[in-house]
Write a protein that holds these residues in place. Structure first.
Motif, PDB file in Angstrom:
ATOM      1  N   SER A 149       0.819  -1.211   0.000  1.00 19.90           N
ATOM      2  CA  SER A 149       0.000   0.000   0.000  1.00 19.90           C
ATOM      3  C   SER A 149       0.855   1.265   0.000  1.00 19.90           C
ATOM      4  O   SER A 149       2.030   1.244   0.362  1.00 19.90           O
ATOM      5  N   SER A 150       0.240   2.372  -0.399  1.00 17.77           N
ATOM      6  CA  SER A 150       0.871   3.687  -0.297  1.00 17.77           C
ATOM      7  C   SER A 150       0.744   4.200   1.132  1.00 17.77           C
ATOM      8  O   SER A 150      -0.231   3.887   1.824  1.00 17.77           O
ATOM      9  N   PRO A 151       1.723   4.996   1.594  1.00 21.60           N
ATOM     10  CA  PRO A 151       2.950   5.374   0.872  1.00 21.60           C
ATOM     11  C   PRO A 151       3.943   4.221   0.872  1.00 21.60           C
ATOM     12  O   PRO A 151       4.132   3.561   1.892  1.00 21.60           O
ATOM     13  N   VAL A 152       4.576   3.988  -0.263  1.00 21.39           N
ATOM     14  CA  VAL A 152       5.532   2.897  -0.389  1.00 21.39           C
ATOM     15  C   VAL A 152       6.790   3.235   0.407  1.00 21.39           C
ATOM     16  O   VAL A 152       7.347   4.322   0.254  1.00 21.39           O
ATOM     17  N   PRO A 153       7.240   2.332   1.280  1.00 20.49           N
ATOM     18  CA  PRO A 153       8.462   2.599   2.051  1.00 20.49           C
ATOM     19  C   PRO A 153       9.656   2.857   1.139  1.00 20.49           C
ATOM     20  O   PRO A 153       9.724   2.336   0.018  1.00 20.49           O
ATOM     21  N   GLU A 154      10.599   3.650   1.620  1.00 23.56           N
ATOM     22  CA  GLU A 154      11.775   3.971   0.817  1.00 23.56           C
ATOM     23  C   GLU A 154      12.521   2.718   0.388  1.00 23.56           C
ATOM     24  O   GLU A 154      13.067   2.646  -0.716  1.00 23.56           O
ATOM     25  N   SER A 155      12.537   1.702   1.264  1.00 27.39           N
ATOM     26  CA  SER A 155      13.239   0.455   0.943  1.00 27.39           C
ATOM     27  C   SER A 155      12.598  -0.286  -0.217  1.00 27.39           C
ATOM     28  O   SER A 155      13.196  -1.206  -0.782  1.00 27.39           O
TER      29      SER A 155
END
Length: 207
Positions: free
Chosen positions: A171-177
């Motif tokens: 889901s959004s927000p997509v983690p930076e990783s």
């Protein structure tokens, strides 16, 4: 043939653990995030030579969702990420699990030189994706970290009597990783073990 409709169902599971604790098998994917606002329908059909999965995923929410739906297959000296392919592992109940999903690092002493990657598809708010997946019978073990997870070669038992399909969604927000990178063929990919996902699954179909 089985059809399953899923809408806003939350399934929270820890990462890792033994087969008895995981509904997706000891070395399968895990579902550790709440279900997003989405509708998932899947038909699983077993013929004499293959298992066919036809699924439809609709994003019913206001934010984009990321489907983990393109496993990497060897192609010459490289990798091609195919939405018609599925990982094949042993399910927790003794059946077989076909999946398009993120896999965590297997709980073994084995080490890997690099993290395998999987292709993704972004589904915008209100968007719909329809995919056809095929796996040849008899089912052959296919795991992103390979067939030897530290305890010798893995395989699908010859006596499995059912199969189901699961789709991983971030889901959004997509983690930076989990920020995708673009491969040479234009496919967007992420590394396995990179983020929590929710799994939408079909009901089992007899083999």
């Amino acid at each position: 043939m089985k059809r399953v409709g899923v809408l806003m169902v939350a399934l929270l599971m820890p990462l890792g653990g033994c087969a008895e604790d995981s509904p997706y098998g000891e070395f399968g994917p895990s579902s550790s995030a709440p279900a997003p606002a989405a509708t998932f329908d899947a038909d699983v059909t077993v013929s004499g030579t293959e298992v066919q999965v036809s699924y439809r995923f609709a994003n019913d929410g206001d934010e984009p969702l990321m489907l983990i739906n393109r496993p990497g297959l060897p192609a010459g000296a490289g990798i091609r990420y195919r939405e018609e392919a599925a990982y094949v592992t042993e399910d927790a109940n003794g059946g077989a699990l076909l999946s398009q999903a993120i896999f965590g690092f297997p709980d073994t002493d084995q080490t890997w030189e690099s993290i395998p990657r999987v292709g993704v598809t972004e589904v915008p708010a209100g968007g719909v994706v329809e995919v056809e997946v095929t796996s040849v019978l008899p089912l052959t073990w296919f795991h992103p970290f390979g067939s030897d997870l530290g305890t010798g070669p893995m395989s699908i038992p010859s006596d499995v009597d059912e199969v189901r399909f699961c789709l991983g969604v971030v889901s959004s927000p997509v983690p930076e990783s989990t920020t995708p990178r673009t491969e040479e063929d234009g496919t967007r990919t992420i590394g396995h073990a990179s983020a929590a996902q929710h799994l939408f699954c079909s009901t089992p179909e007899a083999l």
